[in-house]
Design an enzyme around this catalytic site. Structure first.
Site, PDB file in Angstrom:
ATOM      1  CG  ASP A  76     -70.905  12.058 -21.882  1.00 19.33           C
ATOM      2  OD1 ASP A  76     -71.495  12.955 -21.680  1.00 19.33           O
ATOM      3  OD2 ASP A  76     -70.652  11.253 -22.710  1.00 19.33           O
ATOM      4  CD  GLU A 141     -73.945  14.990 -26.463  1.00 16.16           C
ATOM      5  OE1 GLU A 141     -74.743  15.343 -27.461  1.00 16.16           O
ATOM      6  OE2 GLU A 141     -72.897  14.776 -26.257  1.00 16.16           O
TER       7      GLU A 141
HETATM    8  N1  BES Z   1     -72.680  19.978 -27.848  1.00 22.47           N
HETATM    9  C1  BES Z   1     -72.488  19.089 -28.838  1.00 22.47           C
HETATM   10  C2  BES Z   1     -73.596  19.270 -30.183  1.00 22.47           C
HETATM   11  C3  BES Z   1     -73.427  20.569 -30.813  1.00 22.47           C
HETATM   12  C4  BES Z   1     -72.031  20.985 -31.313  1.00 22.47           C
HETATM   13  C5  BES Z   1     -74.361  21.343 -30.749  1.00 22.47           C
HETATM   14  C6  BES Z   1     -72.045  22.123 -31.995  1.00 22.47           C
HETATM   15  C7  BES Z   1     -74.609  22.687 -31.482  1.00 22.47           C
HETATM   16  C8  BES Z   1     -73.030  22.927 -32.271  1.00 22.47           C
HETATM   17  C9  BES Z   1     -72.597  17.466 -28.568  1.00 22.47           C
HETATM   18  O1  BES Z   1     -72.171  17.430 -27.214  1.00 22.47           O
HETATM   19  C10 BES Z   1     -72.001  16.789 -29.590  1.00 22.47           C
HETATM   20  O2  BES Z   1     -70.922  16.870 -29.540  1.00 22.47           O
HETATM   21  N2  BES Z   1     -72.805  15.761 -30.229  1.00 22.47           N
HETATM   22  C11 BES Z   1     -72.294  14.843 -30.994  1.00 22.47           C
HETATM   23  C12 BES Z   1     -73.522  13.988 -31.228  1.00 22.47           C
HETATM   24  C13 BES Z   1     -73.270  12.473 -30.557  1.00 22.47           C
HETATM   25  C14 BES Z   1     -74.050  11.461 -31.117  1.00 22.47           C
HETATM   26  C15 BES Z   1     -71.949  11.812 -30.631  1.00 22.47           C
HETATM   27  C16 BES Z   1     -72.159  15.529 -32.459  1.00 22.47           C
HETATM   28  O3  BES Z   1     -72.724  16.438 -32.772  1.00 22.47           O
HETATM   29  O4  BES Z   1     -71.192  14.925 -33.179  1.00 22.47           O
HETATM   30 ZN    ZN Z   2     -69.673  16.854 -27.578  1.00 23.87          ZN
END
Ligand code: BES
Ligand code: ZN
Length: 458
Positions: A76, A141
């Site tokens: 996603d 995710e």
């Molecule tokens: N890939 C990201 C997480 C990430 C971002 C890791 C920058 C390291 C550096 C992941 O897909 C993401 O965006 N996660 C969300 C959390 C989710 C619970 C909505 C985030 O970190 O905001």
């Molecule tokens: Zn993300």
């Protein structure tokens, strides 16, 4: 062997926005695309039902004595808004200056394909390689993985792996790779302040009541101290200071603090406790306002006292902090501090625990670390040094991937996380992009890691 860049491009053309029900077909298309690739590699593929978007689970089974690597990714993506800020259409992949531009190119379709392509290549070269592989490709995710704990219970017996390999994390730049040794956790809370039951004329009624906007901004203003700390008693209680080696790794990050300031295009930093901004984003928790809304936002003026004002908050948590404790602390504080002249309605949104892993050979490495995880860390260090020309940095990241801590809690497995996007990949923003040189070298790197774990040479 399939062409990995073409495979990512085709993947991207399915607009798989998990938060928006209008993109159901895009979700299905992306899911079938990755499931098809895994099936053609010879894996047994299962589409596991979930609350909203099924998960793709694929396995290359083998002898129980073989190492078992779980490869994680998510199909996603975030919404493409604001569409008008994109230079090219978000779901039509375009290569420019060695970068692939599109929503999902970096988060996470490109980086996950690094490991899928590496596994495909390795299996072609060594059809009998003693290696078990399981692919967990999630569809929720970007909305906080709401179905994952339940899916985990159902798949528990088949997730008896040695460690998780993933790239949903960042490296400082396309030549300096980072092995991410931790993610922050996350607690999301929405709040709504209601005053009068309907909007009011601010001349007729102004002066008689507390404006919901004022109540809300007073509440917001109470949540931080001027030096940048979160002003909630107990918020920092469980925070453990970073270990010396962690600070030393952060100090090795390329670029100066001034470069970072210019990259952010801000007049000044706002960090706490004398930490550098690079340390603050990795080692400290935060309470951020992600959205605030109320009243007239159009052109010109409108003399109104709005009926409601809304707020979206997220807290990032660091290792050892507990999501339930922080959620309760924040909600209690909001309830206590909000004026009783309005009513406050709080909505708990998704949460995810922080995660930390210590690489082998450090002062605080657990003595019982899984031997295949140790082999993978060692193979990764060697492969990154050879393929990219520089050893990796071992740093925590500020972002969150909540399922990594869920997997640790339920299965005991740790994660090897190799950054395959960079700060200028524009994650969640217009003109998201993937550096293709970094991507192609990544496949080489991942192949060597998997081969290293299996004990064969590539
Ligand atoms: N890939 C990201 C997480 C990430 C971002 C890791 C920058 C390291 C550096 C992941 O897909 C993401 O965006 N996660 C969300 C959390 C989710 C619970 C909505 C985030 O970190 O905001
Ligand atoms: Zn993300």
């Amino acid at each position: 062997m399939f062409d990995p860049i073409e495979a990512v491009k085709e993947y991207i053309r399915f607009p798989s926005i998990s938060t928006d029900p209008a993109y159901k077909a895009g979700m299905e298309g992306a899911r079938n695309h990755i499931a098809g690739i895994l099936q053609r590699m010879g894996c047994e593929v299962e589409i596991v039902p979930a609350g909203l978007h099924p998960l793709v689970f694929a396995q290359r089974k083998g002898d129980p004595s073989w190492p078992h690597v779980i490869i994680y990714g998510h199909y996603d993506v975030q919404p493409a808004d604001p569409i008008e800020k994109w230079d090219t259409p978000p779901f039509e992949p375009v290569v420019k200056d060695g970068k692939l531009f599109a929503r999902g190119a970096a988060d996470n379709k490109g980086p996950q394909m690094v490991h899928v392509a590496a596994a495909a290549r390795l299996l072609e070269k060594h059809p009998n390689i003693p290696l078990r592989l399981s692919f967990l490709i999630e569809g929720e995710e970007e909305i906080g993985s709401p179905s994952f704990p339940d899916i985990l219970k159902r798949l528990r017996d088949r997730l008896n792996g040695d460690f998780i390999l993933l790239s949903d994390n960042m490296s400082p730049n396309a030549e300096q790779i980072a092995i991410t040794c931790g993610f922050r956790g996350i607690v999301c809370i929405n709040a709504e302040v209601t005053g009068p039951k309907s909007d009011l004329h601010s001349g007729i009624h102004g002066g008689a009541l507390l404006n919901p906007i004022q109540a809300l901004v007073d509440l917001c203003a109470s949540l931080h101290t001027p030096d940048g700390r979160v002003n909630i008693p107990g918020f920092y209680d469980a925070v453990i200071p970073p270990v010396d080696w962690e600070r030393a790794e952060v100090a090795k990050l390329p670029g100066t603090t001034e470069d970072y300031r210019q990259f952010l295009d801000i007049p000044a930093f706002h960090t706490i406790d004398g930490l550098t901004p690079q340390e603050a984003t990795r080692f400290m928790p935060t309470l951020e306002f992600n959205g605030i809304g109320s009243g007239y936002q159009g052109t010109g003026t409108k003399t109104v006292i709005p009926s409601k004002a809304i707020l979206k908050i997220s807290c990032r948590l660091v290792a050892n902090q507990d999501t339930t404790i922080i959620e309760e602390l924040v909600i209690k504080t909001l309830e206590e501090r909000c004026s009783k002249k309005v009513s406050l309605n709080i909505q708990r949104e998704h949460c995810g625990s922080p995660y930390r892993v210590v690489p082998p050979g450090r002062s605080d490495t657990p003595t019982d670390q899984n031997k295949h995880l140790v082999a993978a860390f060692q193979a990764a260090d060697k492969a990154i040094t050879e393929v990219y020309g520089k050893p990796p940095l071992y740093t925590r990241e500020g972002g969150s991937v909540p399922i990594i801590s869920d997997l640790k809690k339920v299965t005991g497995m740790d994660s090897l996380m190799i950054g395959m996007f960079t700060p200028d990949s524009n994650l969640h923003a217009p003109n998201e992009n993937l550096d293709l040189a970094m991507f192609l070298k990544g496949i080489d790197m991942s192949e060597r890691i998997l081969a290293g774990v299996a004990g064969v040479s590539v």
